[in-house]
Design an enzyme around this catalytic site. Structure first.
Site, PDB file in Angstrom:
ATOM      1  N   ILE A  94       0.848  -1.180   0.000  1.00 17.14           N
ATOM      2  CA  ILE A  94       0.000   0.000   0.000  1.00 17.14           C
ATOM      3  C   ILE A  94       0.892   1.242   0.000  1.00 17.14           C
ATOM      4  CG2 ILE A  94      -1.742   1.305   1.268  1.00 17.14           C
ATOM      5  CD1 ILE A  94      -2.813  -1.270   0.076  1.00 17.14           C
ATOM      6  N   LEU A  95       0.702   2.089  -1.000  1.00 14.07           N
ATOM      7  CA  LEU A  95       1.455   3.327  -1.075  1.00 14.07           C
ATOM      8  C   LEU A  95       0.691   4.439  -0.356  1.00 14.07           C
ATOM      9  CD1 LEU A  95       2.576   3.048  -4.793  1.00 14.07           C
ATOM     10  CD2 LEU A  95       3.978   2.685  -2.763  1.00 14.07           C
ATOM     11  N   ASN A 109      -3.625   1.184 -11.927  1.00 12.49           N
ATOM     12  CA  ASN A 109      -3.509  -0.122 -11.270  1.00 12.49           C
ATOM     13  C   ASN A 109      -4.405  -1.117 -11.978  1.00 12.49           C
ATOM     14  OD1 ASN A 109      -2.756  -1.979  -9.098  1.00 12.49           O
ATOM     15  ND2 ASN A 109      -4.873  -1.788  -8.413  1.00 12.49           N
ATOM     16  N   HIS A 111      -6.565  -4.549 -11.347  1.00 10.93           N
ATOM     17  CA  HIS A 111      -7.135  -5.365 -10.266  1.00 10.93           C
ATOM     18  C   HIS A 111      -7.891  -6.538 -10.894  1.00 10.93           C
ATOM     19  CE1 HIS A 111      -8.673  -6.288  -6.293  1.00 10.93           C
ATOM     20  NE2 HIS A 111      -9.863  -6.463  -6.843  1.00 10.93           N
TER      21      HIS A 111
END
Length: 214
Positions: A94-95, A109, A111
């Site tokens: 997690i950023l 991203n 998913h």
């Protein structure tokens, strides 16, 4: 000016390979893969980058006391490399908000589900497909979205549905979702970004038509 793309990885790099293959065959909308950054030493994704002559870097999570410290180091590296687009392709950390503020609507991203189903904290990798099978859905798929500070909560760019078959295991379903959805829509989303054809309006991402050429 071609957009400079960095791909963040943690493992095997199958989605990275899809981007590499697309760049070599038809291009990424004028964008160029200029860096692959791994969160751990020895990730096979770095080998894929090396074979494609893309510089590889390691910003190892274990080298930092927190996700925030790692994120700050990543942002410094991305800025040094003059990156225009950040792609999370199997990046398993997690950023924190520093990277969101540095790259607003410029982090994509992938998913492995149809958001808002089977997403958020704990929904990653094989767990996503286990959740889909446990729920009994007939369709799953993949989603490319912009990244914001909510896990899997950013505006949706592209989605593609994939059929769930009666005898699927999580591993079999994972492979089908990759082949039929992830490896197709991630390169497409990157290409659209690099062509300046994505416009974000609140939660809506509009795909603009290609420019008219005389």
């Amino acid at each position: 000016m071609a957009k400079r793309i960095a791909v963040l990885v943690s493992g095997g790099g199958t989605n990275l390979q899809a981007l590499i293959d697309t760049q070599q065959k038809e291009g990424l909308g004028g964008g160029s893969l200029v860096a692959v950054i791994s969160s751990k030493e020895g990730a096979y994704a770095l080998e894929r980058a090396k074979k494609a002559n893309i510089p590889g870097y390691v910003v190892a999570r274990k080298a930092f006391p927190s996700n925030q410290a790692m994120t700050q180091a990543l942002v410094e590296l991305l800025r040094t490399l003059n990156i225009d687009l950040v792609v999370l392709a199997g990046f398993m950390h997690i950023l924190t908000g520093e990277i969101i503020r540095a790259y607003p609507n410029a982090i994509l991203n992938i998913h492995p589900a149809l958001i808002p189903s089977f997403c958020g904290p704990g929904a990653y990798g094989l767990h996503v497909h286990e959740q889909a099978l446990a729920y009994g859905v007939k369709l799953t798929g993949a989603t490319v979205h912009f990244v914001n500070e909510e896990a899997d909560g950013g505006p949706i760019v592209l989605q593609k549905a994939v059929e769930v078959l009666p005898d699927d295991t999580p591993e079999v379903l994972q492979r089908r979702v990759m082949e039929e959805a992830e490896w197709r829509i991630l390169p497409l989303a990157v290409s659209l970004f690099c062509q300046d054809r994505l416009r974000t309006e609140g939660r809506m991402v509009r795909i603009l038509p290609p420019p008219f050429e005389i």
